[in-house]
Every structure is written in C-alpha cells, then in structure tokens.
Design a protein around this motif. Sequence first.
Motif, PDB file in Angstrom:
ATOM      1  N   MET A  13       0.852  -1.200   0.050  1.00  0.00           N
ATOM      2  CA  MET A  13       0.010  -0.229   0.028  1.00  0.00           C
ATOM      3  C   MET A  13       0.973   1.253   0.025  1.00  0.00           C
ATOM      4  O   MET A  13       0.566   2.274  -0.619  1.00  0.00           O
ATOM      5  N   LYS A  14       1.749   1.157   0.801  1.00  0.00           N
ATOM      6  CA  LYS A  14       2.815   2.457   0.748  1.00  0.00           C
ATOM      7  C   LYS A  14       3.494   2.582  -0.651  1.00  0.00           C
ATOM      8  O   LYS A  14       3.506   3.840  -1.307  1.00  0.00           O
ATOM      9  N   TYR A  15       3.760   1.555  -1.453  1.00  0.00           N
ATOM     10  CA  TYR A  15       4.073   1.805  -2.880  1.00  0.00           C
ATOM     11  C   TYR A  15       2.900   1.827  -3.784  1.00  0.00           C
ATOM     12  O   TYR A  15       3.447   2.372  -5.037  1.00  0.00           O
ATOM     13  N   SER A  16       1.858   1.897  -3.474  1.00  0.00           N
ATOM     14  CA  SER A  16       0.571   2.091  -4.480  1.00  0.00           C
ATOM     15  C   SER A  16       0.247   3.549  -4.880  1.00  0.00           C
ATOM     16  O   SER A  16      -0.310   3.623  -5.643  1.00  0.00           O
ATOM     17  N   ASP A  17       1.062   4.455  -3.833  1.00  0.00           N
ATOM     18  CA  ASP A  17       0.856   5.876  -4.337  1.00  0.00           C
ATOM     19  C   ASP A  17      -0.587   6.253  -4.283  1.00  0.00           C
ATOM     20  O   ASP A  17      -0.919   6.779  -5.236  1.00  0.00           O
TER      21      ASP A  17
ATOM     22  N   PHE B  42      -3.201   4.286  -4.534  1.00  0.00           N
ATOM     23  CA  PHE B  42      -3.954   3.273  -5.218  1.00  0.00           C
ATOM     24  C   PHE B  42      -3.776   3.797  -6.585  1.00  0.00           C
ATOM     25  O   PHE B  42      -4.905   3.567  -7.631  1.00  0.00           O
ATOM     26  N   THR B  43      -2.833   4.737  -7.032  1.00  0.00           N
ATOM     27  CA  THR B  43      -2.706   5.025  -8.620  1.00  0.00           C
ATOM     28  C   THR B  43      -1.580   4.176  -9.154  1.00  0.00           C
ATOM     29  O   THR B  43      -1.540   4.267 -10.349  1.00  0.00           O
ATOM     30  N   ARG B  44      -0.942   3.399  -8.635  1.00  0.00           N
ATOM     31  CA  ARG B  44      -0.163   2.348  -9.488  1.00  0.00           C
ATOM     32  C   ARG B  44      -0.801   0.922  -9.085  1.00  0.00           C
ATOM     33  O   ARG B  44      -1.215   0.398  -7.881  1.00  0.00           O
ATOM     34  N   LEU B  45      -0.965   0.315 -10.336  1.00  0.00           N
ATOM     35  CA  LEU B  45      -1.624  -0.781 -10.391  1.00  0.00           C
ATOM     36  C   LEU B  45      -1.063  -1.929  -9.543  1.00  0.00           C
ATOM     37  O   LEU B  45      -1.730  -2.796  -8.676  1.00  0.00           O
ATOM     38  N   TRP B  46       0.258  -2.449  -9.763  1.00  0.00           N
ATOM     39  CA  TRP B  46       0.696  -3.584  -9.296  1.00  0.00           C
ATOM     40  C   TRP B  46       0.919  -3.320  -7.738  1.00  0.00           C
ATOM     41  O   TRP B  46       0.179  -4.560  -6.839  1.00  0.00           O
TER      42      TRP B  46
END
Length: 106
Positions: free
Chosen positions: A20-24, A26-30
């Motif tokens: 979730m931290k890396y999803s920005d 929830f704007t990044r799919l993977w």
Amino acid sequence: MVYLTLASAILAEVLGTTAMKYSDGFTRLWPSLGTAAGYLVAFALLAQTLKTMGVGTAYAIWSGAGTAAIAAIGMVFLGEPVTALKILGLLLVVAGVVVLNLGGLH
C-alpha cells in the motif's frame, strides 16, 4: 498449527500494508493489486485462525504484531525517523502481545 496460520496472516497483512505504501494512493496498479491480495489472504487466514483460537487473543496478536512489524519496516527500510518514543511504543506493543498470548493459554 494455529500459530503458523496466524503468523501467515500477519505476514500477508504486513506485505499488503507495505505494498500500500508503494501504491501511491492506489494510483499504481501492481502495488494496489498486491495490497488487495495481501489483505484478502490475511483475512482468510485470520478467519481460519478464529476457528480454534479466541477472537480477542487472535486479533490482538494479529494487529499488534502487524503494527510492530510495519513500524519497524518503516524505520529500517523506508527512512522513517527512529525516536526513543517510537522504540518504547514498539516494545509496549510487543509486551502487550506477549501478555495477551500468555493469558490465552489458560
């Protein structure tokens, strides 16, 4: 076996939260899919744990251990500041999980 299932639920929750931290937002799919998968697996495994362990003990261990792990990951790998109060807080969370686990053995 129940503790292995609970540990797996904790690991899945920690991986989902880290993704979730890396999803920005929830704007990044993977990373967003990783978050959803992590939480889906975590809740499924937690549900299995609750078949044989009390809800109070299981949830306290799951949430406490997950919280402590995420806080440590943030400080060690994500550059979040390390303060004496954060370390004290982590130690208190871990102590609380241990005490609840010992209380659940009766």
